[in-house]
Design an enzyme around this catalytic site. Structure first.
Site, short mmCIF file in Angstrom:
data_model
loop_
_atom_site.label_atom_id
_atom_site.label_comp_id
_atom_site.label_asym_id
_atom_site.label_seq_id
_atom_site.Cartn_x
_atom_site.Cartn_y
_atom_site.Cartn_z
N ARG A 17 9.56 -1.89 -5.29
CA ARG A 17 10.03 -2.65 -4.26
C ARG A 17 11.48 -3.14 -4.83
NH1 ARG A 17 6.92 -0.29 -2.28
NH2 ARG A 17 5.07 -1.15 -0.95
N SER B 88 4.72 -6.99 5.39
CA SER B 88 4.01 -7.48 4.01
C SER B 88 5.33 -8.80 3.45
CB SER B 88 3.99 -6.53 3.22
OG SER B 88 2.81 -5.71 3.64
N GLU C 147 8.28 -10.27 -1.30
CA GLU C 147 9.01 -8.90 -1.01
C GLU C 147 10.03 -9.04 -0.08
OE1 GLU C 147 7.81 -4.86 1.09
OE2 GLU C 147 6.25 -5.86 -0.20
#
Length: 333
Positions: free
Chosen positions: A159, A233, A329
């Site tokens: 990520r 998420s 995230e």
């Protein structure tokens, strides 16, 4: 056209009501030279599905809406396809599958646009965007030049990419993907996908089978952003040492893990949050979604700051119980 005091509610999937001092929708590369004098700071907005806006933005929001898909190279085994930053990611994945270009099937149904793909190095079910990105084209407003970064120059990680650090001031214009004309062989599937395939009697799945399985599984766990505000998420799955996991597994034998490297494992953040009882518990229309504890949701009318404070509450509780630091995230502004 540059607009002032622009409401961003419809341009962020949390549905948070905030305003930008200035807003500009970029629809073609020809506009770039006319935008060198935008009021700073400048925030590059794509699909608005990976941001949490906690306050009004005192600067310019540049909404990247440049679209287009084109084939650059093609042979018997692969195709090099360029997608422009404003393309909706899931629509692009669907087009590649329908065209017989494979590799992105596990990344179906991820919200957002193509431009966010290399920034976040999006991933799902063991596949990451970096596996198929060959080159990224960006624009530097300071110099007025286009720049091109090959895969290895993007410094992709979990990520993460160079576009989140040293090159965060660059505007992503397009991304080149090298896709296969032959079905990708997957040596293992995540349990949720394996269960779907077994339930449907699919022993040797085609790329389209996997694509449909991914969509079905994600739909069963994720809220529709048109109905419930979220950004997918919210936290990254943390990576911890194998020793740390061994100690935790004594106290929490149900805790899952996935191989990361010889000395580390990846732990599902959603499971940590679920163990703590946050799943499906809402306060003032804010909480972690009842079908997937990893997803922070706005059931309606919540402020960005309220959502942010709840995420901090969850992070603190996870650290206190497991001594694991969760990392968002989502970009928080």
């Amino acid at each position: 056209m540059i607009k002032q005091n622009f409401n961003l509610t419809s341009l962020n999937t949390f549905g948070v009501s905030v305003f930008a001092d200035y807003y500009c929708c970029l629809e073609s590369e020809s506009q770039l030279t006319t935008l060198r004098s935008l009021v700073a700071p400048i925030f590059y907005l794509g699909g608005g599905s990976n941001i949490l806006l906690t306050k009004n933005y005192h600067g310019t929001v540049l909404h990247n809406c440049i679209k287009g898909i084109e084939i650059l190279e093609e042979d018997e085994s692969s195709v090099l396809v360029r997608a422009y930053a404003g393309e909706v990611w899931h629509d692009f994945v669907t087009e590649t599958i329908n065209a017989g270009w494979f590799g992105l099937e596990c990344l179906a149904y991820i919200p957002g646009t193509v431009g966010a793909t290399p920034v976040q190095n999006i991933g799902a079910y063991g596949v990451e965007a970096k596996d198929y990105i060959e080159k990224v084209c960006v624009y530097d407003f300071k110099t007025g030049n286009f720049e091109y970064y090959q895969n290895e120059e993007c410094h992709f990680a979990y990520r993460h990419s160079i576009f989140k650090t040293e090159l965060q001031d660059r505007l992503i214009i397009s991304v080149d993907f090298r896709l296969s004309k032959k079905a990708i062989v997957y040596h293992r599937f995540y349990p949720a996908l394996q269960e779907y395939l077994a339930e449907h009697g699919i022993a040797q799945p085609t790329p389209k089978d996997i694509y449909q399985a991914v969509i079905s599984v994600r739909q069963s766990k994720l809220p529709e952003v048109t109905e419930i505000g979220s950004a997918g998420s919210f936290f990254k799955n943390p990576v911890i040492t194998t020793q740390h996991f061994s100690e935790l597994s004594i106290r929490f034998p149900q805790l899952s893990s996935y191989f990361y490297d010889e000395d580390h494992v990846k732990v599902p953040a959603g499971q940590l949050i679920d163990i703590l009882g946050f799943k499906g518990k809402y306060e003032s229309n804010v909480g972690m979604y009842e079908k997937q504890a990893l997803i922070l949701v706005n059931l309606g009318g919540a402020t960005g700051e309220a959502l942010h404070q709840h995420s901090i509450k969850v992070m603190n509780a996870v650290y206190e119980k497991f001594k694991i630091c969760l990392e968002p995230e989502v970009i928080i502004l």
